[in-house]
Enzyme design. Structure first.
Site, mmCIF file in Angstrom:
data_model
loop_
_atom_site.group_PDB
_atom_site.id
_atom_site.type_symbol
_atom_site.label_atom_id
_atom_site.label_comp_id
_atom_site.label_asym_id
_atom_site.label_seq_id
_atom_site.Cartn_x
_atom_site.Cartn_y
_atom_site.Cartn_z
ATOM 1 N N ARG A 46 67.841 -37.214 29.717
ATOM 2 C CA ARG A 46 67.996 -35.675 29.300
ATOM 3 C C ARG A 46 68.215 -35.195 30.708
ATOM 4 O O ARG A 46 67.798 -35.577 31.636
ATOM 5 C CB ARG A 46 66.813 -35.012 28.405
ATOM 6 C CG ARG A 46 65.461 -35.463 28.879
ATOM 7 C CD ARG A 46 64.619 -34.562 28.775
ATOM 8 N NE ARG A 46 64.857 -33.313 29.555
ATOM 9 C CZ ARG A 46 64.618 -33.308 30.897
ATOM 10 N NH1 ARG A 46 64.212 -34.138 31.710
ATOM 11 N NH2 ARG A 46 64.940 -32.247 31.518
ATOM 12 N N GLY A 47 68.406 -33.688 30.491
ATOM 13 C CA GLY A 47 68.489 -32.874 31.797
ATOM 14 C C GLY A 47 70.125 -33.186 32.400
ATOM 15 O O GLY A 47 70.724 -34.300 32.125
ATOM 16 N N ALA A 48 70.661 -31.889 32.766
ATOM 17 C CA ALA A 48 72.159 -31.917 32.642
ATOM 18 C C ALA A 48 72.691 -32.944 33.969
ATOM 19 O O ALA A 48 73.674 -33.894 33.394
ATOM 20 C CB ALA A 48 72.598 -30.275 33.173
ATOM 21 N N ARG A 89 75.945 -34.416 22.815
ATOM 22 C CA ARG A 89 74.999 -32.862 23.016
ATOM 23 C C ARG A 89 76.033 -32.109 23.695
ATOM 24 O O ARG A 89 76.850 -32.235 24.501
ATOM 25 C CB ARG A 89 73.899 -32.855 23.859
ATOM 26 C CG ARG A 89 72.796 -33.993 23.376
ATOM 27 C CD ARG A 89 71.462 -33.776 24.128
ATOM 28 N NE ARG A 89 70.822 -32.543 24.451
ATOM 29 C CZ ARG A 89 69.594 -32.115 24.751
ATOM 30 N NH1 ARG A 89 69.328 -32.900 26.106
ATOM 31 N NH2 ARG A 89 68.988 -31.040 24.773
ATOM 32 N N ASP A 235 72.030 -25.881 32.840
ATOM 33 C CA ASP A 235 72.919 -26.715 31.854
ATOM 34 C C ASP A 235 74.382 -26.350 31.913
ATOM 35 O O ASP A 235 75.333 -27.148 31.737
ATOM 36 C CB ASP A 235 72.419 -26.691 30.621
ATOM 37 C CG ASP A 235 70.954 -27.314 30.529
ATOM 38 O OD1 ASP A 235 69.995 -26.689 30.606
ATOM 39 O OD2 ASP A 235 70.864 -28.571 30.321
HETATM 40 O O1 MRU Z 1 67.135 -30.299 26.682
HETATM 41 P P1 MRU Z 1 67.012 -30.826 28.015
HETATM 42 O O2 MRU Z 1 65.624 -31.409 28.225
HETATM 43 O O3 MRU Z 1 67.791 -31.927 28.296
HETATM 44 O O4 MRU Z 1 67.118 -29.542 28.710
HETATM 45 C C1 MRU Z 1 67.138 -29.653 30.252
HETATM 46 C C2 MRU Z 1 67.180 -28.470 30.828
HETATM 47 O O5 MRU Z 1 67.165 -27.218 30.211
HETATM 48 C C3 MRU Z 1 67.006 -28.431 32.324
HETATM 49 O O6 MRU Z 1 66.353 -27.442 32.833
HETATM 50 C C4 MRU Z 1 68.596 -28.566 32.906
HETATM 51 O O7 MRU Z 1 69.448 -29.768 32.276
HETATM 52 C C5 MRU Z 1 68.487 -28.541 34.284
HETATM 53 S S1 MRU Z 1 68.309 -30.326 34.960
HETATM 54 C C6 MRU Z 1 68.295 -30.279 36.499
#
Ligand code: MRU
Length: 339
Positions: A46-48, A89, A235
């Site tokens: 997870r995470g962008a 997603r 994101d």
């Molecule tokens: O649902 P997630 O855990 O994928 O959400 C992630 C976030 O909102 C992070 O803050 C975002 O992706 C930035 S990651 C460098």
């Protein structure tokens, strides 16, 4: 944290399973595209930026499988898998970006074996580039962190959310590497607790002082003068606002009230000037994430829940966007943000 979050190995795509942290540190291997899609949807990865890398490696995995079929169906098969990955997603734009980077090159290549090799090497390059970009974001961002600062962050925009190093946490790591004394307040980030489980885990591992709070305690600490600045990840950065984990907007509003600088750290791959906030599909997740906790029911049957995974913060609440090219304080100065 030195190791990569996501990598290619003999059996498929290797990941740190983020659903198990901090209790257990385990690797998993996604041998097929459907398994990778599941890992994305379950937030094992997870995470962008990490989703961008997952998308890129996912196309390489799709190519590997398509090679086992007829050369005539290679392109069609890869495109089908790429579609499944892209839509796993909807909100973080990096996922589709990572898929498209590799897919476009694969479609240009006539010979399937060469296309599969190209996909693999492009995905590796994208993963390397992600770490390099995070380090550049880190060194630009470190300049705005005063020595002795306490920084509030939300969710996890760290090494776990990228190939390595991190965006918001990359800025903090770079400031610490420059010799600054920095401590972090990590909001727990209901309902999936990426802040208390992941941000606190990776900072503690690097011996960076971190304290976890419940999300609703942030305003109280700001009021007490205990927060010097806020840094979060993103994101999707649209023409008129910034999507990040649900709760980010609340921190931005509260920071503005208390005149605390609010920064977003994100690579250019997170920018999507083609869309406005209202046009983006915001992921809504399942009832169970809110209606039960540790196996105990927390919402009465029949009472509906809303579980948006992300919210949008308008630019006027943002002091600056820290990118690999520098810090943007006015979107109008940067052509890629404009329609
Ligand atoms: O649902 P997630 O855990 O994928 O959400 C992630 C976030 O909102 C992070 O803050 C975002 O992706 C930035 S990651 C460098």
């Amino acid at each position: 944290m030195q190791e990569r979050t996501i990598w290619w190995e003999e059996g498929g795509i290797g990941l740190i399973d983020q659903t198990l942290l901090p209790g257990r540190y385990e690797h998993i291997v996604c041998a097929t595209v459907p398994r990778l899609v599941e890992a994305i949807q379950r937030l094992e990865v997870r995470g962008a930026p990490a989703l961008g890398v997952a998308g890129a490696y996912g196309v390489a995995l799709a190519c590997r499988r398509a090679l086992q079929e007829s050369p005539d169906t290679f392109r069609q098969s890869v495109q089908k898998d790429a579609g499944a990955l892209r839509s796993a997603r909807p909100t973080a734009v990096n996922l589709a970006w990572g898929v498209d980077q590799v897919l476009a090159a694969v479609m240009e290549e006539d010979e399937p074996v060469a296309a599969a090799e190209l996909a693999r090497s492009l995905a590796e390059a994208l993963a390397d580039e992600d770490e390099a970009v995070c380090r550049r974001i880190g060194s630009h961002g470190a300049e705005i962190i005063p020595d002795g600062a306490t920084v509030l962050t939300h969710c996890n925009a760290g090494a776990l959310a990228c190939s390595a190093w991190g965006t918001a946490l990359g800025v903090i790591r770079s400031a610490v590497a420059d010799g600054k004394d920095v401590s972090v307040i990590s909001c727990e980030t209901r309902p999936l607790l990426q802040g208390s489980r992941l941000t606190a885990w990776e900072l503690a591992r690097d011996a960076i002082p971190v304290t976890t709070i419940i999300d609703s305690e942030a305003a109280c600490l700001m009021q007490k003068g205990e927060i010097d600045l806020v840094i979060v990840g993103a994101d999707r950065i649209c023409r008129d606002g910034i999507f990040n984990k649900i709760g980010t907007y609340m921190h931005a509003v509260t920071a503005r009230y208390h005149q605390i600088p609010f920064y977003v750290a994100a690579p250019k791959s997170t920018f999507d000037p083609s869309q406005t906030v209202g046009e983006v599909v915001v992921e809504e997740r399942g009832r169970d994430e809110i209606a039960s906790f540790s196996g105990v029911r927390t919402v009465p049957d029949g009472v509906p829940v809303r579980n948006y995974a992300f919210d949008a913060t308008p630019f006027d609440l943002v002091s600056g966007i820290i990118t690999e090219e520098g810090i943007i304080t006015s979107p109008a100065d940067h052509p890629w943000l404009l329609p």
